[in-house]
Design a protein around this motif. Structure first.
Motif, PDB file in Angstrom:
ATOM      1  N   GLY A  20     -47.078  32.896 -11.158  1.00 24.26           N
ATOM      2  CA  GLY A  20     -47.791  33.800 -12.051  1.00 24.26           C
ATOM      3  C   GLY A  20     -46.958  34.461 -13.123  1.00 24.26           C
ATOM      4  O   GLY A  20     -47.318  35.519 -13.610  1.00 24.26           O
ATOM      5  N   VAL A  21     -45.844  33.869 -13.498  1.00 27.50           N
ATOM      6  CA  VAL A  21     -45.012  34.491 -14.526  1.00 27.50           C
ATOM      7  C   VAL A  21     -45.328  33.968 -15.918  1.00 27.50           C
ATOM      8  O   VAL A  21     -44.730  34.402 -16.888  1.00 27.50           O
ATOM      9  CB  VAL A  21     -43.496  34.341 -14.225  1.00 27.50           C
ATOM     10  CG1 VAL A  21     -43.115  35.184 -13.057  1.00 27.50           C
ATOM     11  CG2 VAL A  21     -43.122  32.906 -13.997  1.00 27.50           C
ATOM     12  N   GLY A  22     -46.268  33.056 -16.034  1.00 28.12           N
ATOM     13  CA  GLY A  22     -46.710  32.591 -17.348  1.00 28.12           C
ATOM     14  C   GLY A  22     -45.620  31.977 -18.201  1.00 28.12           C
ATOM     15  O   GLY A  22     -45.586  32.178 -19.406  1.00 28.12           O
ATOM     16  N   GLY A  23     -44.719  31.235 -17.575  1.00 28.79           N
ATOM     17  CA  GLY A  23     -43.678  30.563 -18.339  1.00 28.79           C
ATOM     18  C   GLY A  23     -42.544  31.467 -18.779  1.00 28.79           C
ATOM     19  O   GLY A  23     -41.732  31.086 -19.607  1.00 28.79           O
ATOM     20  N   ASP A  24     -42.456  32.672 -18.249  1.00 28.41           N
ATOM     21  CA  ASP A  24     -41.393  33.612 -18.600  1.00 28.41           C
ATOM     22  C   ASP A  24     -40.141  33.271 -17.805  1.00 28.41           C
ATOM     23  O   ASP A  24     -39.912  33.803 -16.728  1.00 28.41           O
ATOM     24  CB  ASP A  24     -41.857  35.039 -18.333  1.00 28.41           C
ATOM     25  CG  ASP A  24     -40.838  36.076 -18.759  1.00 28.41           C
ATOM     26  OD1 ASP A  24     -39.753  35.693 -19.240  1.00 28.41           O
ATOM     27  OD2 ASP A  24     -41.117  37.268 -18.603  1.00 28.41           O
ATOM     28  N   GLU A  25     -39.356  32.365 -18.326  1.00 24.63           N
ATOM     29  CA  GLU A  25     -38.160  31.889 -17.628  1.00 24.63           C
ATOM     30  C   GLU A  25     -37.116  32.985 -17.438  1.00 24.63           C
ATOM     31  O   GLU A  25     -36.355  32.961 -16.484  1.00 24.63           O
ATOM     32  CB  GLU A  25     -37.549  30.696 -18.364  1.00 24.63           C
ATOM     33  CG  GLU A  25     -38.436  29.476 -18.357  1.00 24.63           C
ATOM     34  CD  GLU A  25     -38.771  28.997 -16.953  1.00 24.63           C
ATOM     35  OE1 GLU A  25     -37.870  28.987 -16.082  1.00 24.63           O
ATOM     36  OE2 GLU A  25     -39.931  28.642 -16.719  1.00 24.63           O
ATOM     37  N   ILE A  26     -37.065  33.954 -18.335  1.00 23.84           N
ATOM     38  CA  ILE A  26     -36.101  35.052 -18.198  1.00 23.84           C
ATOM     39  C   ILE A  26     -36.414  35.871 -16.957  1.00 23.84           C
ATOM     40  O   ILE A  26     -35.517  36.214 -16.181  1.00 23.84           O
ATOM     41  CB  ILE A  26     -36.087  35.937 -19.461  1.00 23.84           C
ATOM     42  CG1 ILE A  26     -35.559  35.120 -20.645  1.00 23.84           C
ATOM     43  CG2 ILE A  26     -35.253  37.195 -19.245  1.00 23.84           C
ATOM     44  CD1 ILE A  26     -35.689  35.801 -21.985  1.00 23.84           C
ATOM     45  N   THR A  27     -37.694  36.156 -16.731  1.00 24.71           N
ATOM     46  CA  THR A  27     -38.090  36.918 -15.543  1.00 24.71           C
ATOM     47  C   THR A  27     -37.787  36.132 -14.279  1.00 24.71           C
ATOM     48  O   THR A  27     -37.265  36.681 -13.305  1.00 24.71           O
ATOM     49  CB  THR A  27     -39.585  37.282 -15.604  1.00 24.71           C
ATOM     50  OG1 THR A  27     -39.811  38.068 -16.773  1.00 24.71           O
ATOM     51  CG2 THR A  27     -40.017  38.051 -14.379  1.00 24.71           C
ATOM     52  N   VAL A  28     -38.109  34.853 -14.280  1.00 31.69           N
ATOM     53  CA  VAL A  28     -37.834  34.005 -13.117  1.00 31.69           C
ATOM     54  C   VAL A  28     -36.338  33.989 -12.826  1.00 31.69           C
ATOM     55  O   VAL A  28     -35.918  34.159 -11.677  1.00 31.69           O
ATOM     56  CB  VAL A  28     -38.362  32.569 -13.345  1.00 31.69           C
ATOM     57  CG1 VAL A  28     -37.894  31.641 -12.238  1.00 31.69           C
ATOM     58  CG2 VAL A  28     -39.874  32.568 -13.438  1.00 31.69           C
ATOM     59  N   ARG A  29     -35.528  33.823 -13.853  1.00 31.73           N
ATOM     60  CA  ARG A  29     -34.067  33.802 -13.672  1.00 31.73           C
ATOM     61  C   ARG A  29     -33.567  35.130 -13.113  1.00 31.73           C
ATOM     62  O   ARG A  29     -32.730  35.163 -12.215  1.00 31.73           O
ATOM     63  CB  ARG A  29     -33.371  33.479 -14.989  1.00 31.73           C
ATOM     64  CG  ARG A  29     -31.875  33.289 -14.822  1.00 31.73           C
ATOM     65  CD  ARG A  29     -31.207  32.752 -16.074  1.00 31.73           C
ATOM     66  NE  ARG A  29     -32.113  32.734 -17.208  1.00 31.73           N
ATOM     67  CZ  ARG A  29     -31.795  33.146 -18.420  1.00 31.73           C
ATOM     68  NH1 ARG A  29     -30.592  33.580 -18.678  1.00 31.73           N
ATOM     69  NH2 ARG A  29     -32.663  33.099 -19.408  1.00 31.73           N
ATOM     70  N   ARG A  30     -34.081  36.238 -13.641  1.00 26.35           N
ATOM     71  CA  ARG A  30     -33.667  37.560 -13.142  1.00 26.35           C
ATOM     72  C   ARG A  30     -34.011  37.734 -11.668  1.00 26.35           C
ATOM     73  O   ARG A  30     -33.219  38.266 -10.900  1.00 26.35           O
ATOM     74  CB  ARG A  30     -34.349  38.671 -13.943  1.00 26.35           C
ATOM     75  CG  ARG A  30     -33.527  39.126 -15.107  1.00 26.35           C
ATOM     76  CD  ARG A  30     -34.151  40.299 -15.814  1.00 26.35           C
ATOM     77  NE  ARG A  30     -33.879  41.551 -15.122  1.00 26.35           N
ATOM     78  CZ  ARG A  30     -34.657  42.619 -15.188  1.00 26.35           C
ATOM     79  NH1 ARG A  30     -35.756  42.600 -15.890  1.00 26.35           N
ATOM     80  NH2 ARG A  30     -34.336  43.715 -14.563  1.00 26.35           N
ATOM     81  N   LEU A  31     -35.206  37.298 -11.272  1.00 26.26           N
ATOM     82  CA  LEU A  31     -35.596  37.401  -9.872  1.00 26.26           C
ATOM     83  C   LEU A  31     -34.681  36.563  -8.986  1.00 26.26           C
ATOM     84  O   LEU A  31     -34.249  37.011  -7.920  1.00 26.26           O
ATOM     85  CB  LEU A  31     -37.059  37.002  -9.688  1.00 26.26           C
ATOM     86  CG  LEU A  31     -38.077  38.001 -10.247  1.00 26.26           C
ATOM     87  CD1 LEU A  31     -39.474  37.398 -10.263  1.00 26.26           C
ATOM     88  CD2 LEU A  31     -38.060  39.301  -9.452  1.00 26.26           C
ATOM     89  N   HIS A  32     -34.335  35.364  -9.444  1.00 24.31           N
ATOM     90  CA  HIS A  32     -33.420  34.527  -8.674  1.00 24.31           C
ATOM     91  C   HIS A  32     -32.030  35.165  -8.593  1.00 24.31           C
ATOM     92  O   HIS A  32     -31.392  35.130  -7.541  1.00 24.31           O
ATOM     93  CB  HIS A  32     -33.324  33.120  -9.269  1.00 24.31           C
ATOM     94  CG  HIS A  32     -34.521  32.277  -8.987  1.00 24.31           C
ATOM     95  ND1 HIS A  32     -34.923  31.912  -7.720  1.00 24.31           N
ATOM     96  CD2 HIS A  32     -35.431  31.713  -9.817  1.00 24.31           C
ATOM     97  CE1 HIS A  32     -35.998  31.181  -7.774  1.00 24.31           C
ATOM     98  NE2 HIS A  32     -36.339  31.042  -9.050  1.00 24.31           N
ATOM     99  N   GLU A  33     -31.576  35.765  -9.673  1.00 24.53           N
ATOM    100  CA  GLU A  33     -30.272  36.435  -9.670  1.00 24.53           C
ATOM    101  C   GLU A  33     -30.248  37.611  -8.704  1.00 24.53           C
ATOM    102  O   GLU A  33     -29.207  37.953  -8.152  1.00 24.53           O
ATOM    103  CB  GLU A  33     -29.918  36.910 -11.079  1.00 24.53           C
ATOM    104  CG  GLU A  33     -29.545  35.778 -12.016  1.00 24.53           C
ATOM    105  CD  GLU A  33     -29.404  36.221 -13.462  1.00 24.53           C
ATOM    106  OE1 GLU A  33     -29.689  37.401 -13.788  1.00 24.53           O
ATOM    107  OE2 GLU A  33     -29.024  35.370 -14.290  1.00 24.53           O
TER     108      GLU A  33
END
Length: 87
Positions: A20-33
């Motif tokens: 559900g992040v709508g293609g927001d790769e920055i948010t996904v990367r931050r969550l993984h970090e």
């Protein structure tokens, strides 16, 4: 599917996926970090006093504060169900 927002205090689960992040790769990367990776166990420690925001979660061996909006993007499975599937 349940999300981190559905956990009660003291309840544990395993991260299934970030959705559900709508293609927001920055948010996904931050969550993984911050340690929110598939298969990692999480535990709800505390909810904030105003509307339950932010959440305090144990992620692996770290304690992380997370806004409810982001927690709603992280899908979870029961910790026992994940352990059975791994066997």
């Amino acid at each position: 599917m349940r999300t981190l927002n559905d956990l009660r205090r003291g309840e544990r689960a395993v991260i299934a996926r970030i959705a559900g992040v709508g293609g927001d790769e920055i948010t996904v990367r931050r969550l993984h970090e911050m340690g929110f990776d598939d298969g990692v166990e999480v535990e709800m420690l505390h909810r904030g006093p105003v509307g339950g925001d932010p959440l305090a979660l144990r992620v692996g061996s770290m304690v992380v504060g997370l806004r409810k909006a982001l927690a709603g993007m992280i899908e979870i499975e029961a910790a026992a169900a994940f352990a059975e599937a791994a066997e």
